[in-house]
Design a protein around this motif. Structure first.
Motif, PDB file in Angstrom:
ATOM      1  N   LEU A 308       0.845  -1.201   0.000  1.00 21.73           N
ATOM      2  CA  LEU A 308       0.000   0.000   0.000  1.00 21.73           C
ATOM      3  C   LEU A 308       0.876   1.245   0.000  1.00 21.73           C
ATOM      4  CD1 LEU A 308      -3.202   0.505   2.121  1.00 21.73           C
ATOM      5  CD2 LEU A 308      -1.530   2.337   1.966  1.00 21.73           C
ATOM      6  N   TYR A 309       0.545   2.223  -0.885  1.00 22.65           N
ATOM      7  CA  TYR A 309       1.357   3.424  -1.013  1.00 22.65           C
ATOM      8  C   TYR A 309       0.655   4.699  -0.538  1.00 22.65           C
ATOM      9  CZ  TYR A 309       4.381   0.544  -3.992  1.00 22.65           C
ATOM     10  OH  TYR A 309       5.202  -0.429  -4.477  1.00 22.65           O
ATOM     11  N   ASP A 310      -0.580   4.930  -0.988  1.00 25.61           N
ATOM     12  CA  ASP A 310      -1.210   6.211  -0.685  1.00 25.61           C
ATOM     13  C   ASP A 310      -2.716   6.046  -0.561  1.00 25.61           C
ATOM     14  OD1 ASP A 310      -0.631   9.610  -1.997  1.00 25.61           O
ATOM     15  OD2 ASP A 310      -1.257   8.862  -0.039  1.00 25.61           O
ATOM     16  N   MET A 311      -3.358   7.073   0.031  1.00 25.09           N
ATOM     17  CA  MET A 311      -4.809   7.069   0.222  1.00 25.09           C
ATOM     18  C   MET A 311      -5.351   8.479   0.052  1.00 25.09           C
ATOM     19  SD  MET A 311      -5.273   4.640   3.603  1.00 25.09           S
ATOM     20  CE  MET A 311      -4.562   5.908   4.640  1.00 25.09           C
ATOM     21  N   ALA A 312      -6.658   8.564  -0.217  1.00 25.92           N
ATOM     22  CA  ALA A 312      -7.361   9.853  -0.276  1.00 25.92           C
ATOM     23  C   ALA A 312      -8.790   9.623   0.196  1.00 25.92           C
ATOM     24  CB  ALA A 312      -7.353  10.429  -1.690  1.00 25.92           C
ATOM     25  N   VAL A 313      -9.293  10.522   1.054  1.00 27.36           N
ATOM     26  CA  VAL A 313     -10.618  10.366   1.666  1.00 27.36           C
ATOM     27  C   VAL A 313     -11.630  11.255   0.946  1.00 27.36           C
ATOM     28  CG1 VAL A 313     -11.956  10.637   3.788  1.00 27.36           C
ATOM     29  CG2 VAL A 313      -9.609   9.797   3.889  1.00 27.36           C
ATOM     30  N   VAL A 319     -12.719   5.741   1.105  1.00 32.29           N
ATOM     31  CA  VAL A 319     -11.264   5.863   1.004  1.00 32.29           C
ATOM     32  C   VAL A 319     -10.769   5.276  -0.315  1.00 32.29           C
ATOM     33  CG1 VAL A 319      -9.061   5.371   2.118  1.00 32.29           C
ATOM     34  CG2 VAL A 319     -11.125   5.618   3.511  1.00 32.29           C
ATOM     35  N   TRP A 320     -10.125   6.136  -1.109  1.00 32.11           N
ATOM     36  CA  TRP A 320      -9.407   5.658  -2.295  1.00 32.11           C
ATOM     37  C   TRP A 320      -8.028   5.179  -1.837  1.00 32.11           C
ATOM     38  CZ3 TRP A 320     -11.165   4.638  -7.020  1.00 32.11           C
ATOM     39  CH2 TRP A 320     -12.317   5.278  -7.471  1.00 32.11           C
ATOM     40  N   VAL A 321      -7.625   4.006  -2.342  1.00 30.48           N
ATOM     41  CA  VAL A 321      -6.351   3.428  -1.941  1.00 30.48           C
ATOM     42  C   VAL A 321      -5.544   3.089  -3.194  1.00 30.48           C
ATOM     43  CG1 VAL A 321      -5.211   1.619  -0.613  1.00 30.48           C
ATOM     44  CG2 VAL A 321      -7.462   2.444   0.089  1.00 30.48           C
ATOM     45  N   GLY A 323      -1.906   1.154  -4.485  1.00 29.78           N
ATOM     46  CA  GLY A 323      -0.913   0.196  -4.010  1.00 29.78           C
ATOM     47  C   GLY A 323      -0.093  -0.369  -5.139  1.00 29.78           C
ATOM     48  N   HIS A 324       0.513  -1.528  -4.884  1.00 34.45           N
ATOM     49  CA  HIS A 324       1.418  -2.121  -5.861  1.00 34.45           C
ATOM     50  C   HIS A 324       0.626  -2.867  -6.945  1.00 34.45           C
ATOM     51  CE1 HIS A 324       5.097  -3.551  -7.554  1.00 34.45           C
ATOM     52  NE2 HIS A 324       4.689  -4.819  -7.457  1.00 34.45           N
ATOM     53  N   SER A 325      -0.082  -2.111  -7.732  1.00 37.16           N
ATOM     54  CA  SER A 325      -0.767  -2.614  -8.924  1.00 37.16           C
ATOM     55  C   SER A 325      -1.234  -1.392  -9.694  1.00 37.16           C
ATOM     56  CB  SER A 325      -1.970  -3.501  -8.566  1.00 37.16           C
ATOM     57  OG  SER A 325      -3.034  -2.709  -8.073  1.00 37.16           O
ATOM     58  N   ARG A 326      -1.605  -1.585 -10.917  1.00 42.02           N
ATOM     59  CA  ARG A 326      -2.099  -0.457 -11.718  1.00 42.02           C
ATOM     60  C   ARG A 326      -3.610  -0.323 -11.529  1.00 42.02           C
ATOM     61  NH1 ARG A 326       1.532   0.279 -17.186  1.00 42.02           N
ATOM     62  NH2 ARG A 326       3.546   0.187 -16.122  1.00 42.02           N
ATOM     63  N   GLU A 327      -3.986  -0.238 -10.261  1.00 38.67           N
ATOM     64  CA  GLU A 327      -5.389  -0.087  -9.902  1.00 38.67           C
ATOM     65  C   GLU A 327      -5.514   0.880  -8.732  1.00 38.67           C
ATOM     66  OE1 GLU A 327      -6.715  -3.993  -8.896  1.00 38.67           O
ATOM     67  OE2 GLU A 327      -7.476  -4.408 -10.921  1.00 38.67           O
ATOM     68  N   LEU A 328      -6.637   1.594  -8.705  1.00 37.23           N
ATOM     69  CA  LEU A 328      -7.051   2.348  -7.535  1.00 37.23           C
ATOM     70  C   LEU A 328      -8.353   1.741  -7.052  1.00 37.23           C
ATOM     71  CD1 LEU A 328      -6.402   6.054  -8.662  1.00 37.23           C
ATOM     72  CD2 LEU A 328      -4.940   4.604  -7.241  1.00 37.23           C
ATOM     73  N   LYS A 329      -8.492   1.597  -5.723  1.00 38.92           N
ATOM     74  CA  LYS A 329      -9.682   0.963  -5.156  1.00 38.92           C
ATOM     75  C   LYS A 329     -10.380   1.920  -4.195  1.00 38.92           C
ATOM     76  CE  LYS A 329      -7.584  -3.674  -5.318  1.00 38.92           C
ATOM     77  NZ  LYS A 329      -7.261  -4.886  -4.515  1.00 38.92           N
ATOM     78  N   LEU A 330     -11.706   1.891  -4.231  1.00 40.97           N
ATOM     79  CA  LEU A 330     -12.513   2.715  -3.339  1.00 40.97           C
ATOM     80  C   LEU A 330     -13.236   1.826  -2.338  1.00 40.97           C
ATOM     81  CD1 LEU A 330     -13.649   5.564  -2.635  1.00 40.97           C
ATOM     82  CD2 LEU A 330     -15.551   5.060  -4.192  1.00 40.97           C
ATOM     83  N   LEU A 337     -15.585  -3.072  -0.859  1.00 40.33           N
ATOM     84  CA  LEU A 337     -15.036  -2.488  -2.085  1.00 40.33           C
ATOM     85  C   LEU A 337     -16.173  -1.949  -2.953  1.00 40.33           C
ATOM     86  CD1 LEU A 337     -12.560  -2.012  -3.913  1.00 40.33           C
ATOM     87  CD2 LEU A 337     -12.966  -4.288  -4.888  1.00 40.33           C
ATOM     88  N   HIS A 338     -16.100  -0.646  -3.349  1.00 42.02           N
ATOM     89  CA  HIS A 338     -17.152  -0.016  -4.150  1.00 42.02           C
ATOM     90  C   HIS A 338     -16.748   0.173  -5.608  1.00 42.02           C
ATOM     91  CE1 HIS A 338     -20.071   1.341  -0.949  1.00 42.02           C
ATOM     92  NE2 HIS A 338     -19.029   0.972  -0.212  1.00 42.02           N
ATOM     93  N   ARG A 339     -15.484   0.493  -5.856  1.00 43.25           N
ATOM     94  CA  ARG A 339     -15.020   0.723  -7.235  1.00 43.25           C
ATOM     95  C   ARG A 339     -13.572   0.264  -7.376  1.00 43.25           C
ATOM     96  NH1 ARG A 339     -15.919   6.956  -8.534  1.00 43.25           N
ATOM     97  NH2 ARG A 339     -14.896   6.400 -10.504  1.00 43.25           N
ATOM     98  N   THR A 340     -13.240  -0.179  -8.574  1.00 45.62           N
ATOM     99  CA  THR A 340     -11.859  -0.474  -8.929  1.00 45.62           C
ATOM    100  C   THR A 340     -11.592   0.162 -10.277  1.00 45.62           C
ATOM    101  OG1 THR A 340     -11.887  -2.575  -7.725  1.00 45.62           O
ATOM    102  CG2 THR A 340     -10.136  -2.265  -9.350  1.00 45.62           C
ATOM    103  N   VAL A 341     -10.548   0.988 -10.350  1.00 41.01           N
ATOM    104  CA  VAL A 341     -10.235   1.715 -11.578  1.00 41.01           C
ATOM    105  C   VAL A 341      -8.832   1.333 -12.035  1.00 41.01           C
ATOM    106  CG1 VAL A 341      -9.955   3.981 -12.631  1.00 41.01           C
ATOM    107  CG2 VAL A 341     -11.665   3.651 -10.839  1.00 41.01           C
ATOM    108  N   THR A 342      -8.689   0.985 -13.302  1.00 39.33           N
ATOM    109  CA  THR A 342      -7.383   0.670 -13.879  1.00 39.33           C
ATOM    110  C   THR A 342      -6.712   1.959 -14.334  1.00 39.33           C
ATOM    111  OG1 THR A 342      -8.166  -1.495 -14.626  1.00 39.33           O
ATOM    112  CG2 THR A 342      -6.167  -0.628 -15.665  1.00 39.33           C
ATOM    113  N   ILE A 343      -5.462   2.170 -13.883  1.00 44.13           N
ATOM    114  CA  ILE A 343      -4.727   3.375 -14.245  1.00 44.13           C
ATOM    115  C   ILE A 343      -3.456   3.001 -15.009  1.00 44.13           C
ATOM    116  CG2 ILE A 343      -5.683   4.749 -12.373  1.00 44.13           C
ATOM    117  CD1 ILE A 343      -3.149   4.232 -10.778  1.00 44.13           C
ATOM    118  N   THR A 344      -2.637   3.996 -15.355  1.00 39.38           N
ATOM    119  CA  THR A 344      -1.498   3.791 -16.244  1.00 39.38           C
ATOM    120  C   THR A 344      -0.188   3.566 -15.508  1.00 39.38           C
ATOM    121  OG1 THR A 344      -1.285   6.193 -16.386  1.00 39.38           O
ATOM    122  CG2 THR A 344      -2.545   5.096 -18.119  1.00 39.38           C
ATOM    123  N   CYS A 345      -0.224   3.536 -14.150  1.00 37.05           N
ATOM    124  CA  CYS A 345       0.988   3.327 -13.350  1.00 37.05           C
ATOM    125  C   CYS A 345       0.569   2.827 -11.979  1.00 37.05           C
ATOM    126  CB  CYS A 345       1.784   4.629 -13.241  1.00 37.05           C
ATOM    127  SG  CYS A 345       0.862   5.953 -12.407  1.00 37.05           S
TER     128      CYS A 345
END
Length: 554
Positions: A308-313, A319-321, A323-330, A337-345
């Motif tokens: 886990l690297y960072d979070m945003a409320v 809480v958006w989280v 981590g070590h994958s190209r995904e952000l999770k809410l 878990l409410h949402r999973t978004v694929t990102i570019t890094c």
């Protein structure tokens, strides 16, 4: 005429009052903005005062003076008996036997004269409650400070001779604050009384000239009335509070308590009411506790075993989280878990901006945004600089930590990517940062950055001037992420020390936050849920833990 949507960074689009599209026109009689398509419909709406639609640029150029009693008629006379401008309809009814004079070419002077007098009277009405409150503060001044001294003394008795030196020190701080507050309140009281007295004199003179209908004297007095300055801000003075902490021989300052001076900020009178609650109703828990745990489920990094690297409320406490994958999770606080978004890094640095997730893309050297439909778009590129920590500000800007070779800086961007400010050097032209890592903005406008190489938190003010530095010595600690609360406290996660450092807004150490029972292990990400709770992300386990560290005073 088609309204333009082009704006500068310091300019906001003015929208139609009916449909929220860019505006082109203004109805003077109804006081609303109108776009091209809404004008026909608005003109069809019946109004006893009629409509007067003009170009938006001409909204303030109206030379007409309309009667207060009959707004559909223009003023054409002045009633000396009643001290009011009136229309022809008023002359024949309410003012038939009064002393009447024609306004003719002086109608604009009367209108401007009355407007400025009303402005001063309105301002006086706003600051009179402030004066009343200042008098109340002065009347209860000694009892409140004595109560704080009693709290300090009571706490000191538990520690007996061991804490006598600390008690005297805190007493002296209270006496200093008392002297400072008393002086400031007396000055404010004198200034407000003097200001109100002068306004009364001007308004009395203005009323006398109006009744006399002395145009020459009114014109001579106009500059005095017009140029009389009014203040835009009032400082609501507050009292310090004493916060008790758990007694521990190893952390005298942490657990004994401290005197905290509540941050004082100027309040713009036209924007919000003064908040007069000067005594906090919360205290720090002697034993902070972990109230809930979220498992992010990110896989471990092969080299460092990081998850886990960072979070945003979010505003609704999800809480958006990243981590070590190209995904952000809410997640919600119950761990669903409410949402999973694929990102570019990988989601190493994220924040919330205008209720959407924004993240730094080190691979593409860009700042990107996740829209509501989960699509990813580039907000702006950082060119030759690699982006790291990122945060949104109270003004709607973005602050980004940037690094290139051995240089590091903080850049303030507008929401469209325009560079507004660069923070890189101190007043001696020496680099402020070796490696700006994570970043937060405090309520007083300070920009606080954790420096990876210096192992320190460095604060500058809104202008980029150095304020303070914290840390930089103990290798048993490794300062990582930073966040702030609504009263200016600064919280820094200690990756190596397994604790949270709590500072005041001036960078003074207050205490450690170390939950009992379920400990925190290698904390990295840190966010405020509210002023009572923190949420901390564990770098290796991938868990997010909510820590309650404040409670209501009983």
């Amino acid at each position: 005429m088609i309204a333009s949507q082009e704006t500068t960074p310091c300019q906001e689009v003015v929208n139609c009052s009916l449909c929220r599209t860019p505006v082109s026109f203004f109805c003077r009689r109804c006081k609303i903005n109108l776009c091209d398509s809404c004008i026909p419909g608005h003109l069809r709406v019946k109004s006893e005062f009629g409509h007067d639609v003009v170009d938006i640029g001409s909204k303030d150029e109206d030379d007409s003076c309309f009667c207060d009693a009959h707004p559909q008629y223009k003023c054409s006379a002045y009633c000396k008996t009643c001290d009011v401008v009136i229309c022809i309809f008023c002359i024949s009814i309410r003012h038939k036997l009064h002393e009447i004079t024609e306004l003719s070419s002086n109608v604009e002077l009367f209108k401007r004269f009355s407007r400025e007098k009303d402005r001063l009277q309105s301002f006086k009405n706003e600051i009179e409650p402030v004066l009343n409150h200042t008098n109340k503060l002065l009347s209860s001044f000694s009892s409140i400070y004595q109560k704080r001294k009693d709290e300090v003394s009571a706490r000191g008795e538990e520690w007996h001779k061991q804490v006598e030196k600390t008690v005297k020190k805190l007493h002296q701080m209270l006496d200093d604050f008392k002297k400072e507050n008393r002086t400031a309140l007396q000055i404010q009281k004198t200034e407000l009384e003097d200001m109100i007295g002068k306004i009364n004199e001007i308004c009395k003179k203005a009323t006398k000239l109006q009744k006399a209908n002395d145009i020459k004297e009114m014109q001579a007095f106009w500059s005095i009335l017009k140029e009389k300055e009014t203040i835009q801000e009032i400082r609501p003075y507050t009292f310090p509070s004493f916060a008790e902490c758990q007694i521990d021989e190893n952390y005298l300052q942490t657990y004994f308590g401290y005197i905290e001076k509540i941050p004082e900020q100027n309040v713009v009178l036209t924007e919000r009411k003064l908040e007069y609650d000067v005594i906090t109703d919360k205290r720090i828990l002697q034993v902070p506790t972990v109230s809930c745990v979220i498992d992010s489920g990110f896989p471990p990094d092969e080299k460092y075993n990081a998850r886990l690297y960072d979070m945003a409320v979010t505003d609704d406490k999800k809480v958006w989280v990243g981590g070590h994958s190209r995904e952000l999770k809410l997640f919600d606080l119950q761990g669903h878990l409410h949402r999973t978004v694929t990102i570019t890094c990988t989601g190493i640095y994220i924040c919330l901006h205008n209720k959407q997730v924004v993240f730094s893309d080190n691979l593409k050297k860009a700042v990107k945004r996740v829209s509501d439909d989960d699509t990813v778009s580039t907000v702006f590129e950082t060119k030759a600089w690699n982006p790291f920590g990122i945060t949104s500000t109270a003004s709607g800007d973005l602050l980004v930590c940037l690094r290139k070779d051995d240089q590091s800086k903080v850049v303030r961007y507008s929401s469209t990517g325009t560079v507004l400010q660069e923070i890189q050097y101190d007043s001696q032209c020496q680099p402020l940062y070796q490696w700006a890592w994570n970043i937060a903005e405090n309520i007083n406008g300070d920009v606080i950055v954790t420096d990876f190489k210096r192992n320190a938190a460095i604060a500058v003010n809104q202008s980029g001037m150095f304020q303070y530095s914290y840390g930089g010595e103990k290798r048993a600690s490794e300062l990582s992420s930073v966040t702030t609360d609504t009263v200016g406290h600064v919280f820094i996660s200690d990756f190596r020390g397994d604790k949270i450092h709590m500072l005041d807004q001036y960078g003074k150490f207050l205490r450690y936050i170390i939950p009992r029972g379920e400990r925190i292990d290698h904390p990295r990400a840190i966010c405020m849920l509210d002023d009572d709770e923190l949420i901390v992300g564990e770098y290796l386990s991938g868990l997010s833990k909510t820590i309650k560290f404040m409670e209501e005073q009983k």
